[in-house]
Design an enzyme around this catalytic site. Sequence first.
Site, short mmCIF file in Angstrom:
data_model
loop_
_atom_site.label_atom_id
_atom_site.label_comp_id
_atom_site.label_asym_id
_atom_site.label_seq_id
_atom_site.Cartn_x
_atom_site.Cartn_y
_atom_site.Cartn_z
NE ARG A 1 7.05 -15.44 -5.53
CZ ARG A 1 6.51 -15.01 -4.40
NH1 ARG A 1 6.69 -13.76 -4.01
NH2 ARG A 1 5.77 -15.81 -3.66
CG LEU B 1 2.43 -13.34 5.77
CD1 LEU B 1 1.64 -14.64 5.87
CD2 LEU B 1 1.47 -12.17 5.73
CG HIS C 1 3.31 -13.86 -7.61
ND1 HIS C 1 2.89 -14.99 -8.27
CD2 HIS C 1 3.59 -14.23 -6.34
CE1 HIS C 1 2.92 -16.00 -7.41
NE2 HIS C 1 3.34 -15.57 -6.24
NE ARG D 1 7.30 -10.17 -0.05
CZ ARG D 1 6.56 -11.25 -0.20
NH1 ARG D 1 6.79 -12.34 0.52
NH2 ARG D 1 5.56 -11.27 -1.06
CB SER E 1 -0.97 -20.91 -4.72
OG SER E 1 0.18 -21.49 -4.18
N GLY F 1 1.02 -2.88 11.69
CA GLY F 1 0.33 -1.88 12.51
C GLY F 1 -0.50 -2.52 13.62
CD GLU G 1 4.00 -4.31 0.53
OE1 GLU G 1 3.00 -4.79 1.10
OE2 GLU G 1 4.09 -4.19 -0.70
#
Lengths: 638, 250, 243
Positions: A331, A442, A266, A436, A284, A45, A426
């Site tokens: 993942r 990003l 995740h 993904r 992370s 946006g 998204e």
Amino acid sequence: MNLDSKIPEGPIADKWDNHRFSSKLVNPANKRKYKIIVVGSGLAGGSAAATLGELGYNVDCFCYQDSPRRAHSIAAQGGINAAKNYQNDGDSVHRLFYDTVKGGDFRSREANVYRLAQVSTNIIDQCVAQGVPFAREYGGLLANRSFGGAQVSRTFYARGQTGQQLLLGAYSALSRQISSGQVKMHTREEMLDIVVVDGHAKGIISRNLTTGETNAWTADAVLLCTGGYGNVYYLSTNAIGCNVTATFRAYRRGAGFANPCFTQIHPTCIPVAGDHQSKLTLMSESLRNDGRVWVPKKAEDASKHPNDIPESDRDYYLERKYPSFGNLAPRDISSRSAKEACDEGRGVGPGGRGVYLDFSDSITRLGESAIRERYGNLFQMYERITGENAYQRPMRIYPAIHYTMGGLWVDYNLMTTIPGCFALGEANFSDHGANRLGASALMQGLSDGYFVIPYTIGDYLAKAGAGAISPDSAEVKEVMESVRERVDQLISSKGKRSSRSYHKELGQIMWEYAGMARNEKGLNKAIGQIQDLRDDFNKNLLVPGSGDNLNAELERAGRVRDFLDFGELLCRDALERNESCGGHFREEHQTEDGEALRDDENFAHAAVWEYDSDDKIPSRHQEKLTYDNVKLAVRSYK
Amino acid sequence: MKLFLKVWRQSDRNDEGRFETHTLDEVSEDSSFLEMMDQLNEQLLEEGTEPVVFDHDCREGICGMCSLTINGHPHGTENSTTTCQLHMRKFEDGDTITIEPFRARAFPVVKDLVVDRSAFDSITQAGGFITVRTGSAPDGNALPVPKNDSDRAMDAAACIGCGACVASCKNASAMLFTSAKAGHLNMLPQGQAEKDKRVLAMVSAMDEAGFGNCRNFGECSAACPKDISLDYIAKLNRDHIKAKIKSVFA
Amino acid sequence: MFASSIGKKYLMAVSGLVLIGFVFVHMAGNLQILMGQEKINAYAHALQSLPMPILWGSRLFLLAAVVVHAVTAYQLVVENRRARPQSNYIETTKKAGLASLRMGLTGSILLAFIIFHLLHFTIRLIYPEYDEMMTTVGSPDSNKIHDVYTMVIKGFQHTWISIFYVVAMFLLCGHLAHGVSSTFQSLGIRSENWRAKLELAAKAYAWVIFAGFSIVPLLVLAQNWGMINIFNFSSGMEPLALN
């Protein structure tokens, strides 16, 4: 429902170029006659509003936070992919395209992904010029690192705060347009409905969260950049305010919702500590490079101090099951394995929902200082949240909902099935398929906002012509009235239960039956439970205070109300998708070793849901996905 | 654990405001400060009172939305920590905790503990950007940036815009925020073309917003959850006088 | 140029720097009293005999520095109070110490002290009889010059005046402890790399100034109370009646 994806003709590498040439343009002098509404101020946006304002359109941008800079894109840690091939290690646009399609388990649209890979390089240039402080080498050139699902180093990063820095870049560009008057920013203003006139999106209805006023805004096009719906699970890595309302309201007004069951989990989050928990924190994924994942072999050892469990009683299950990838299994696979171990009663920590990520071997091998240097900030974060020192006892981790690949169905132009209503980032479904890859969210948000929508919206506007309707027109008034009614109904709910308690319960149902592993029986059960919960919500909800000022309970009640409807849709989609792929694992469809089993024959399509009425089950449509440039193959990580 | 809370309540900007005291039982020491506030609000709901409004969003210390002055310290006594990252195990059973909004004229109270920090946005809008048209950027590696400059720019860019610097300053000065924002861009070669203009515009926007003056207490940096250094304030002072002098002779 | 918040800080810093330098020179001059009547009188006479433009130029320059420093400080205080109209229920700090928090208070008392000090020893309105203290000791020729030595010693024999001087110098010490380092920050030439060293040096400087200024009144008092004997109390005219 017309699901024409409008994929341009020609070889895949030329499609975007051809499309840009064949698109109609809006004359520079005419751009100021058009008004565009952008809902959301994150990477998609913010970058869209800034770029469209710069082009000369009149933009109104909305966010529910107190500043556009707070959108949840800010929390992304790892990095952003781009096919720059600065490392000279064999990267190319085609390779990024290939990795993304394969990583998405062949459920994304080839043409969109290819374009994403093409413009990825422009994103880096743009961000560098804006002053985004990407990591650099001593020579002053940009540094890269590698990320999951790729064999090349193509990820650009700014310490562990890449999302923050990219968002601040978009925010600075947006701020420039705000100060020049091209963009009007409306903060603490939440979109509650979309106005569709003669089949075209012509505006939105919003609520000013500070004053409680309901406002109507009209325009020639509406861009929904409102992120994902991970909070339907209550506990997720999303921000507390993230919600599905904007996209769900568009769905109710005629926009198709694609693949809601594609959610990403995740594997390395800090486990739930207790009932008080409101949010999960991501650690992370890089930790898995030096940590070994294990649980006790015997369930009765689960409550013991980990250091008291001898080596022979530990089950390093990832190393055991996936000898070649070991602790670095993808993942979805490592998430599911953790769940299995916990389901067997071998989970550790409060509630038994956790597995150990043990660094003792690495500390012995490399020394504590080397580990501290690599992961010091993560260990610190872990200690702050759990109060435990991970240098001395293994970390506890557990999977959590992180990202949602599903979203509003869009064509190649990012337009939903409502003409004039676009979905970016998204909030749309197009690029990541069923899973993904890291550092791609990003990339997609900025690609959509900076480099795709500025072209594709021009085509729509030039064909539709300028003509924003008056906010006082009957069509707008009607929608506004329905929003007021909805808000009034919520505010007059003086039952017994808080909206948070409903949200929590919904989250438990979703996580239990539509989380890491799903099956028909469970999903049917979940749908029933959600319906019951919704009935109870309508009867017993308690919303305190009034609607004419800041009322967080009222805001949450509205969002939870939509999550209750949406949760059911998600379960329905999961039920209908009778295969396992990417983040969607149906227990009925697995190999003998428990691996996901895709069904390309019947499910190589995007499932698009069309709303009819509250009494009817929505109808499911299909956009057939064809793979002309990447060969359909089975993923294996053994 | 059992806690006694002294919470600021204020219905709107014009209300005088007052403290309300509440007792909260069975607070888990594993919960975060904001989760403790959630618990308080659930209790208030049960009691039939309106819950306390406070700002929060990401709850992982990066969005900068959470605020709260806890026992006199913005974001509490812990260093390098935002309110959402502060956990209750840092408190003792039976503690009295005083919770106030971030106080500054430039941050008017919206309600209870929520303040309006849009003054920060106006500072950024005045010049906290590099003018670069989308699509017109040169290749990312066309302009090497010394690693050290890039790292220092990143140190400044880590600012989350929470406003703790203002709240901790006895003068409600926004110098740490403004200097971090300007410093990030001024440190980079990309930011040189607009440097003087940026510095003058951002400082005057800061002054207009009604923030106080920097008195070099250093309290802002101590309160900053991202440890932004006072060096950026020194740099802003330096850049500002240079720009002023140039503007006199230009 | 100096209208902005940073501009005002520059004014504070530059005027402050002038005064920081001045107090050292002044202190060094004062200490000559310990080297005897001749030395200090000669030094004072030499200063008084400077050509008119230099003497008055310096005086006006210093006066201007004080005025700029005080007026700007006043403006800043007014602005700062307005910027934070409501204080916290709990006012506390993590780092800022008393010296930095109380610059306004110490500064105001110091301003009062400066006015008193000028009236006391420079304009000599408080004790007009100081004007009549004349001597040939320290004179470059046989003409009588002003007997600064006697004036200072007689001046400091008033216990309360000496205590006021020492207290004021202690406040100056506090003012400098924050002000010196702060000056460098406001001028944009301080960095974290050498800040600790700078602050140490600033504090050392502040204490040196305190010691250098306070030692004279303290020694005079000590001799008054019969603890030491280093000054010539019977110099100049007949001892004044002490009140």
